[in-house]
Design a protein around this motif. Structure first.
Motif, PDB file in Angstrom:
ATOM      1  N   CYS A  81     -13.070  17.594  -6.254  1.00  0.00           N
ATOM      2  CA  CYS A  81     -13.918  17.420  -7.533  1.00  0.00           C
ATOM      3  C   CYS A  81     -14.984  16.185  -7.516  1.00  0.00           C
ATOM      4  CB  CYS A  81     -12.969  17.282  -8.860  1.00  0.00           C
ATOM      5  SG  CYS A  81     -12.133  18.790  -9.151  1.00  0.00           S
ATOM      6  N   ALA A 102     -17.459  22.012  -3.274  1.00  0.00           N
ATOM      7  CA  ALA A 102     -16.484  22.975  -3.731  1.00  0.00           C
ATOM      8  C   ALA A 102     -16.618  24.115  -2.913  1.00  0.00           C
ATOM      9  CB  ALA A 102     -16.708  23.267  -5.019  1.00  0.00           C
ATOM     10  N   ASP A 152      -8.930  29.530 -10.341  1.00  0.00           N
ATOM     11  CA  ASP A 152      -9.652  28.375 -10.187  1.00  0.00           C
ATOM     12  C   ASP A 152     -10.864  28.483 -10.995  1.00  0.00           C
ATOM     13  OD1 ASP A 152     -10.691  26.189  -8.930  1.00  0.00           O
ATOM     14  OD2 ASP A 152     -10.960  26.975  -7.088  1.00  0.00           O
ATOM     15  N   GLY A 153     -11.460  27.133 -11.307  1.00  0.00           N
ATOM     16  CA  GLY A 153     -12.624  27.233 -12.377  1.00  0.00           C
ATOM     17  C   GLY A 153     -12.280  27.372 -13.634  1.00  0.00           C
ATOM     18  N   ARG A 167     -15.672  22.557 -10.409  1.00  0.00           N
ATOM     19  CA  ARG A 167     -15.167  23.947  -9.742  1.00  0.00           C
ATOM     20  C   ARG A 167     -15.766  25.017 -10.089  1.00  0.00           C
ATOM     21  NH1 ARG A 167     -10.178  23.824  -7.212  1.00  0.00           N
ATOM     22  NH2 ARG A 167      -9.143  21.776  -6.873  1.00  0.00           N
TER      23      ARG A 167
END
Length: 424
Positions: A81, A102, A152-153, A167
């Motif tokens: 990150c 990312a 994710d995210g 992300r």
């Protein structure tokens, strides 16, 4: 560099990072790299960073300096990150050779093969809006419990958080793929899987951000059927996404452990509003109440932030009183730290650092008392413990189904085995 090159990894931050580091390690080994411990001499050092707190940023810099002193000819790669958020800043750290954002972290082997020592740091990053696709990750051979990334995210816009900027948008694996990974892990002897993600309860959005005809409740139902996996844990789930159906399912499952980790962040509705959280304390209390009604023995962990801008003594007292009355087992207490490009920077007044630290100490003391009380409540019960295989100075450790840590003299035959254990 020699033909048989070596690589060492260090992970900062969350369980999601641990799962991704383990996958990066396997990718590198498949390219012919020999894995080393981070304290050993290696040709390449990879630091997988977090940027939730200032401390993670500082620790990254300290690690680079340590590598420089120990092995100045080695390559240093920074990903994670922090690398996505501040690639130029990281590239300027003396000793850093490669910064992977990312979109590029899983192309790590290709980038390392193209490196040459002495050049300026190479930055491979991109606009986070361009990040799409889902890279499945899981930790393996690192510990008894395996972290399996399924999401994710994040599409939320909490005013203190940089994770959506680091992300990208919320996206998930498919249920079929997750089940396939779980089945493979079972065949490899894994007993417990911890499901991880940035916003786990938002599971169901495809790699392009579109919605699958799937959701988190459907996922846990399918995983419950996988032969060979004896335990699942849900790493962290937002209270507004932790539905009654999920709670009831866990209560009746033999595989999903009676253990939830539910972020709260503040016990003051006014501060929750400033944080742009998607629930209020009443809903949080309702979720905890249902869990404890169905599973009185369930462990509940809580994330809470202290010193958020605008948090008066009255607001903090509200948080303390709310948590004191709530039937939860332990707290993860975070001291608010300013993050660039977040809405929280616009909120006044700013809380002095000594006040933030004092509030952190107060809640950590409360957490200690909560955990002591929860553990004492279980005294005399026989619960199932999964023991880890590590020999720690003649001792071994494991966790009960409801996440109480147990320590006992080392017995090799108990490694990665589930044992009935009377708590005292």
């Amino acid at each position: 560099m020699d033909k048989k090159r070596s690589v060492a990894f260090h992970t900062l931050g969350c369980k999601l990072n641990f799962s991704e580091t383990s996958t990066l390690s396997r990718l590198m080994e498949s390219e012919g790299f020999e894995k080393k411990e981070f304290d050993d001499l290696a040709d390449v050092y990879v630091i997988n960073t977090c940027s939730v707190t200032d401390n993670a940023d500082k620790e990254c810099r300290q690690l680079v300096r340590r590598i420089q002193r120990k092995s100045p000819e080695s390559f240093v790669v920074i990903t994670g990150c922090y690398a996505q958020l501040k690639p130029k800043e990281i590239a300027s750290i003396p000793g850093v050779d490669l910064v992977l954002g990312a979109a590029e972290k899983f192309n790590i082997a290709q980038h390392i093969n193209e490196l040459a020592k002495g050049n300026d740091a190479k930055v491979c990053s991109c606009d986070i809006e361009a990040v799409s696709g889902f890279n499945a990750s899981f930790s393996q051979n690192d510990r008894t419990r395996t972290f399996l990334k399924v999401q994710d995210g994040c599409d939320y816009t909490c005013s203190f958080c940089t994770i959506p900027m680091a992300r990208g948008k919320s996206r998930s694996d498919s249920i079929a793929n997750v089940v396939k990974h779980a089945t493979q892990l079972a065949a490899d002897g894994v007993k417990e899987i911890v499901l991880t993600g940035v916003n786990l309860g938002d599971f169901g959005k495809g790699p392009d951000g579109g919605r699958h005809e799937e959701d988190f409740f459907s996922l846990v139902q399918e995983l419950d059927k996988v032969e060979g996996i004896e335990r699942y844990r849900i790493s962290s789930i937002e209270p507004n996404l932790l539905t009654n159906d999920i709670i009831a399912f866990v209560a009746n499952s033999n595989k999903f452990m009676p253990h939830f980790h539910i972020p709260l962040q503040s016990g003051s509705n006014e501060i929750l509003g400033l944080m742009r959280r998607r629930y209020r304390r009443e809903l949080y209390a309702e979720r905890v109440g249902l869990i404890k009604t169905l599973m009185p023995h369930c462990a509940i962990g809580v994330d809470v932030i202290v010193g958020f801008p605008g948090e008066t003594d009255k607001h903090f007292q509200e948080t303390f009183d709310f948590l004191h009355e709530l039937d939860v087992s332990y707290l993860h207490v975070f001291t608010y730290s300013e993050r660039d490009h977040t809405k929280a920077l616009e909120i006044q007044p700013v809380i002095p650092i000594p006040v933030r630290n004092e509030r952190n100490k107060t809640l950590r003391n409360l957490s200690y008392m909560k955990l002591q009380y929860f553990t004492q409540q279980q005294s005399g019960q026989t619960r199932k413990v999964l023991f880890e295989g590590f020999d720690k100075h003649g001792m071994m450790e494991g966790y009960t189904d409801n996440y109480i840590r147990v320590s006992t003299p080392y017995r090799g035959e108990w490694a990665n085995q589930i044992i009935d254990w009377e708590l005292r």
